[in-house]
Motif scaffolding. Structure first.
Motif, PDB file in Angstrom:
ATOM      1  N   GLN A   7       0.827  -1.209   0.000  1.00 22.32           N
ATOM      2  CA  GLN A   7       0.000   0.000   0.000  1.00 22.32           C
ATOM      3  C   GLN A   7       0.861   1.258   0.000  1.00 22.32           C
ATOM      4  O   GLN A   7       0.557   2.221  -0.704  1.00 22.32           O
ATOM      5  N   ALA A   8       1.923   1.265   0.770  1.00 19.74           N
ATOM      6  CA  ALA A   8       2.798   2.432   0.821  1.00 19.74           C
ATOM      7  C   ALA A   8       3.404   2.700  -0.555  1.00 19.74           C
ATOM      8  O   ALA A   8       3.455   3.851  -1.005  1.00 19.74           O
ATOM      9  N   HIS A   9       3.837   1.658  -1.238  1.00 20.28           N
ATOM     10  CA  HIS A   9       4.433   1.835  -2.562  1.00 20.28           C
ATOM     11  C   HIS A   9       3.391   2.213  -3.609  1.00 20.28           C
ATOM     12  O   HIS A   9       3.684   2.998  -4.511  1.00 20.28           O
ATOM     13  N   LEU A  10       2.193   1.679  -3.484  1.00 25.67           N
ATOM     14  CA  LEU A  10       1.127   2.103  -4.395  1.00 25.67           C
ATOM     15  C   LEU A  10       0.847   3.590  -4.210  1.00 25.67           C
ATOM     16  O   LEU A  10       0.642   4.327  -5.179  1.00 25.67           O
ATOM     17  N   GLY A  11       0.843   4.032  -2.973  1.00 28.00           N
ATOM     18  CA  GLY A  11       0.561   5.428  -2.674  1.00 28.00           C
ATOM     19  C   GLY A  11       1.605   6.393  -3.202  1.00 28.00           C
ATOM     20  O   GLY A  11       1.306   7.558  -3.457  1.00 28.00           O
ATOM     21  N   THR A  12       2.833   5.913  -3.373  1.00 29.09           N
ATOM     22  CA  THR A  12       3.892   6.781  -3.908  1.00 29.09           C
ATOM     23  C   THR A  12       4.158   6.513  -5.385  1.00 29.09           C
ATOM     24  O   THR A  12       5.119   7.044  -5.943  1.00 29.09           O
ATOM     25  N   GLY A  13       3.321   5.678  -5.996  1.00 33.90           N
ATOM     26  CA  GLY A  13       3.454   5.408  -7.422  1.00 33.90           C
ATOM     27  C   GLY A  13       4.554   4.437  -7.787  1.00 33.90           C
ATOM     28  O   GLY A  13       4.892   4.304  -8.961  1.00 33.90           O
ATOM     29  N   GLN A  14       5.108   3.753  -6.813  1.00 31.62           N
ATOM     30  CA  GLN A  14       6.167   2.774  -7.078  1.00 31.62           C
ATOM     31  C   GLN A  14       5.542   1.411  -7.370  1.00 31.62           C
ATOM     32  O   GLN A  14       5.634   0.475  -6.584  1.00 31.62           O
ATOM     33  N   MET A  15       4.909   1.342  -8.526  1.00 29.11           N
ATOM     34  CA  MET A  15       4.141   0.159  -8.892  1.00 29.11           C
ATOM     35  C   MET A  15       5.025  -1.087  -9.014  1.00 29.11           C
ATOM     36  O   MET A  15       4.628  -2.172  -8.612  1.00 29.11           O
ATOM     37  N   ASP A  16       6.218  -0.915  -9.567  1.00 31.05           N
ATOM     38  CA  ASP A  16       7.112  -2.057  -9.748  1.00 31.05           C
ATOM     39  C   ASP A  16       7.519  -2.653  -8.403  1.00 31.05           C
ATOM     40  O   ASP A  16       7.577  -3.874  -8.250  1.00 31.05           O
ATOM     41  N   VAL A  17       7.769  -1.806  -7.428  1.00 36.67           N
ATOM     42  CA  VAL A  17       8.151  -2.291  -6.091  1.00 36.67           C
ATOM     43  C   VAL A  17       6.957  -2.987  -5.438  1.00 36.67           C
ATOM     44  O   VAL A  17       7.100  -4.073  -4.864  1.00 36.67           O
ATOM     45  N   ALA A  18       5.779  -2.387  -5.540  1.00 35.27           N
ATOM     46  CA  ALA A  18       4.572  -3.006  -4.975  1.00 35.27           C
ATOM     47  C   ALA A  18       4.323  -4.368  -5.604  1.00 35.27           C
ATOM     48  O   ALA A  18       4.004  -5.343  -4.900  1.00 35.27           O
ATOM     49  N   ALA A  19       4.471  -4.456  -6.922  1.00 29.18           N
ATOM     50  CA  ALA A  19       4.250  -5.736  -7.623  1.00 29.18           C
ATOM     51  C   ALA A  19       5.263  -6.786  -7.178  1.00 29.18           C
ATOM     52  O   ALA A  19       4.914  -7.946  -6.953  1.00 29.18           O
ATOM     53  N   ARG A  20       6.506  -6.388  -7.023  1.00 30.01           N
ATOM     54  CA  ARG A  20       7.544  -7.334  -6.602  1.00 30.01           C
ATOM     55  C   ARG A  20       7.262  -7.855  -5.188  1.00 30.01           C
ATOM     56  O   ARG A  20       7.388  -9.050  -4.919  1.00 30.01           O
ATOM     57  N   ILE A  21       6.863  -6.984  -4.296  1.00 28.65           N
ATOM     58  CA  ILE A  21       6.538  -7.416  -2.930  1.00 28.65           C
ATOM     59  C   ILE A  21       5.340  -8.361  -2.954  1.00 28.65           C
ATOM     60  O   ILE A  21       5.339  -9.394  -2.271  1.00 28.65           O
ATOM     61  N   ALA A  22       4.327  -8.027  -3.735  1.00 34.83           N
ATOM     62  CA  ALA A  22       3.134  -8.872  -3.810  1.00 34.83           C
ATOM     63  C   ALA A  22       3.504 -10.288  -4.246  1.00 34.83           C
ATOM     64  O   ALA A  22       3.024 -11.267  -3.667  1.00 34.83           O
ATOM     65  N   GLU A  23       4.360 -10.395  -5.239  1.00 30.20           N
ATOM     66  CA  GLU A  23       4.699 -11.730  -5.734  1.00 30.20           C
ATOM     67  C   GLU A  23       5.681 -12.461  -4.828  1.00 30.20           C
ATOM     68  O   GLU A  23       5.479 -13.629  -4.511  1.00 30.20           O
ATOM     69  N   THR A  24       6.733 -11.776  -4.404  1.00 29.24           N
ATOM     70  CA  THR A  24       7.789 -12.485  -3.671  1.00 29.24           C
ATOM     71  C   THR A  24       7.471 -12.749  -2.209  1.00 29.24           C
ATOM     72  O   THR A  24       8.000 -13.713  -1.637  1.00 29.24           O
ATOM     73  N   ARG A  25       6.588 -11.944  -1.604  1.00 26.83           N
ATOM     74  CA  ARG A  25       6.288 -12.132  -0.187  1.00 26.83           C
ATOM     75  C   ARG A  25       4.919 -12.733   0.060  1.00 26.83           C
ATOM     76  O   ARG A  25       4.662 -13.279   1.144  1.00 26.83           O
TER      77      ARG A  25
END
Length: 162
Positions: A71-89
């Motif tokens: 959520q924090a990364h989505l809020g700052t527009g860091q979509m690639d980081v949010a996607a990586r966390i979603a998949e890897t964690r």
């Protein structure tokens, strides 16, 4: 608009976490008070060896932390980081990291299904978040995020571990 969507998503997650901790009254939603004792807890008790139970609880705390980071990364527009966390964690890629095969043999089928649904939803969240980075369309991201938290809420509402 993104800030509004982020705030709504954050509020939804907080509500889901509160609902997962409160006993359910299926006719009226979450009960207004916490259960006084485990004896009155209507959730199915899933016994497992203490070291595995502690391991599983640590994994669930990490899942919750991962949701907050997403959520924090989505809020700052860091979509690639949010996607990586979603998949890897949280996604299917995380199963080895969490030692899911060790714990799954103690879970009843419904609990296994809920776990699989959460991991599947998280992998989907990673995909739609990657798509949203290109399209700017956030509605699928929040729908996918709700599916992840919905699987968590459903499992916590139905099961507890000993």
């Amino acid at each position: 608009m993104r800030r509004v969507l982020f705030a709504v998503g954050s509020l939804a997650l907080l509500c889901a976490m509160a609902a997962a901790q409160a006993p359910l009254d299926h006719a009226n939603g979450p009960a207004a008070h916490a259960a006084p004792a485990a004896a009155s807890d209507p959730r199915a008790l899933v016994p497992m060896p203490q070291p595995l139970a502690q391991h599983m609880l640590a994994n669930m705390r990490d899942h919750l932390a991962a949701l907050q980071e997403i959520q924090a990364h989505l809020g700052t527009g860091q979509m690639d980081v949010a996607a990586r966390i979603a998949e890897t964690r949280l996604g299917f890629s995380s199963l080895g990291l969490h030692g899911a095969h060790e714990v799954a043999r103690f879970m009843p089928p419904g609990m296994q299904d809920a776990g699989s649904a959460m991991h599947k939803a998280a992998s989907r969240l990673a995909l739609v978040t990657t798509d949203a980075a290109a399209t700017g369309e956030m509605a699928p991201v929040f729908s996918a995020l709700a599916a992840v938290t919905g699987a968590c809420v459903g499992c916590h509402a139905g099961y507890r571990i000993k």
